[in-house]
Design an enzyme around this catalytic site. Structure first.
Site, PDB file in Angstrom:
ATOM      1  N   LYS A  55      46.844  -0.936 -19.417  1.00  0.00           N
ATOM      2  CA  LYS A  55      47.860  -1.651 -18.633  1.00  0.00           C
ATOM      3  C   LYS A  55      47.314  -2.878 -17.910  1.00  0.00           C
ATOM      4  O   LYS A  55      48.064  -3.812 -17.613  1.00  0.00           O
ATOM      5  CB  LYS A  55      48.490  -0.702 -17.619  1.00  0.00           C
ATOM      6  CG  LYS A  55      49.369   0.392 -18.241  1.00  0.00           C
ATOM      7  CD  LYS A  55      50.712  -0.181 -18.667  1.00  0.00           C
ATOM      8  CE  LYS A  55      51.699   0.935 -19.032  1.00  0.00           C
ATOM      9  NZ  LYS A  55      53.013   0.382 -19.438  1.00  0.00           N
ATOM     10  N   SER A 311      44.870   5.319 -25.209  1.00  0.00           N
ATOM     11  CA  SER A 311      45.416   4.299 -24.312  1.00  0.00           C
ATOM     12  C   SER A 311      45.073   4.483 -22.844  1.00  0.00           C
ATOM     13  O   SER A 311      45.212   3.531 -22.069  1.00  0.00           O
ATOM     14  CB  SER A 311      46.934   4.219 -24.486  1.00  0.00           C
ATOM     15  OG  SER A 311      47.518   5.486 -24.351  1.00  0.00           O
TER      16      SER A 311
END
Lengths: 328, 328
Positions: A55, A311
């Site tokens: 992110k 991720s």
């Protein structure tokens, strides 16, 4: 929806903005994993990114684009955690104040880390409050810029830098990439990666992996239109609880993705335990879904190396310890 | 003892033997760690090596040098675990049978993995049996080649390939390496790394890090001669329980090292928890001692980037879960 797909030029511009600030995460090989799967597997370890998830890339690219005059008003974001940390860290790096609207029941580790970057936290109740309305009120009140978690061209281009790196790193390893498996919530990560990789690796097939019951992107791809997640199914993949595909992200994903897979929490737990036992990487539930699909033997319809994106790695220690019990 | 130090040419030859079989492990940066320490830190993540520790490198280099005529008799090794896995995996890769003499109380994960590479295990009792005599008996009986854990020029040269990689990777990151902290048991890892790095990075200072009570290399460096470990102190750093520095390794280390540090089990537990929480890397106790010295603030007497070697990640899940309790 206009054509939202970032060009290779947009993604390369994002890469220049991130250079020296974001980590160029390694593309790892593990012989035991490749032997188990029966083909070459490359692991994009975005768990090793600043703030412990991908992110940070999108957030830094987006915040870098805020006009100078608006910066002193700061940024606001709503997030279950990883986007919060990404925004808080990117804002701190660029000197902007940040306010994060976060669910009361977010994992403690994510709240603690977000505060550690100097952000102000505003808590909300998932069952009662409208987090988007709360963020909008803060924007109206303070003049802050809203940093959306996925449905924003600069966020998508920032996540797309992962695709650039995969293409370059796979080439350096002499690997011919056939299939890419990517965790999918709102779809920003996979939209960015697909925008880069379909331009750089002809014929590559890219699949969204989601928690069972939250496989709205997979079902939307089949239907050809955006469908909401079932949402009634409990899952511990807290990073992937988007209620439906984003408008911008789905406009990209419907053209570029080859399909999707759904995985159960048990399959995710096994993948996290495999990450500990064999890969020696700490992976959070939402970050492990693509690995879970691979380990659980979901059918792969193209030859060549398989790239698995991990991720994020922000998982509470007690939750993690419970996952390791599957190894006993 | 003859001059045992491998030349740069010896280490480069080892690197050619390892190319394509060993992992070129990443040299990672973590901004939170660098910020905490107040200087640039580079993490050599040998936890991501094949078999989960650096031992695979030395084993593969050594076994590659066994004459063709002797290969069918196989190899034998005695080891608390990581060397066992390294030898078993390297032997399997090269097609040699392997017998491993292993303590009965070795961590279950290490025993299980060693058997997974097809090796035969012979168990011994740490309190009663002489493992070197047991290995010698197997050599006499079968004609197998003994693969020593550290006191062998080809083992040392194999571990030295980590030093080559650190020099190349630090250069690619634009980092000027001042200090290198390396976990130390028998001294083969640090002897190899020091042989490469002192030749490639003028003025670099290299420190051995050991568990308190097992800081025989540190004390031997001070005394200028090999001293035995105290050995009466309990430690959970099972990978670093060598009774005294190796003859060959110490002949190298006394000339090339700048000193050593000892760390407590509590400091190691904190480093393992930090690996989980911030680095997102699984580190075993013995693999975390150099990070522990850094985090505990041991004094560093030279400017420039600090390289920390994480030498292994093979830790039992229950033991790991206990370390994470320090985060609650």
């Amino acid at each position: 929806v206009p054509d939202a797909r970032p060009s290779l030029g947009d993604i390369e511009a994002a890469a220049r903005r991130l250079a020296g600030s974001a980590v160029r995460t390694p593309l790892l090989e593990n012989h035991a994993l490749s032997a188990r799967v029966g083909r070459r597997v490359l692991i994009k370890a975005e768990t090793l990114q600043r703030t412990g998830s991908f992110k940070f890339r999108g957030a830094l690219n987006r915040i870098s684009r805020i006009p100078q005059a608006d910066r002193r008003h700061g940024v606001v974001a709503f997030s279950s955690g990883n986007h919060a940390q990404g925004v808080a860290a990117a804002a701190a790096l660029l000197g902007l104040p940040a306010t994060i609207v976060m669910p009361q029941d977010a994992p403690a580790i994510k709240r603690r880390k977000t505060e550690g970057f100097g952000a102000r936290i505003v808590a909300y109740d998932r069952r009662k409050d409208d987090r988007e309305a709360m963020a909008a009120a803060i924007v109206a009140e303070t003049g802050a810029t809203l940093v959306r978690p996925y449905d924003d061209p600069d966020i998508i281009a920032g996540q797309g830098t992962i695709g650039l790196e995969i293409a370059e790193q796979a080439r350096a390893l002499g690997a011919d990439v056939g299939i890419v498996l990517v965790p999918c919530g709102g779809g920003g990560l996979i939209a960015g990666i697909a925008s880069a990789l379909t331009a750089l690796v002809p014929g590559v097939r890219i699949y969204a992996v989601e928690p069972a019951g939250w496989d709205d992107t997979m079902r939307s791809l089949s239907a050809g239109t955006r469908l909401a997640a079932d949402g009634s199914v409990a899952t511990f993949c807290d990073a992937l609880l988007a209620p439906m595909p984003g408008a911008l992200t789905f406009s990209i994903n419907k053209d570029l993705l080859s399909g999707g897979f759904a995985v159960s929490d048990d399959e995710v737990r096994n993948a996290m335990a495999y990450g500990f036992d064999t890969l020696k990487l700490v992976i959070e539930p939402g970050g492990a879904v693509a690995l879970a699909a691979l380990l659980a033997g979901r059918p792969l319809d193209k030859a060549g190396a398989v790239v698995v994106v991990l991720s994020g790695g922000n998982v509470d220690p007690t939750q993690y310890a419970r996952c390791l019990e599957t190894l006993d």
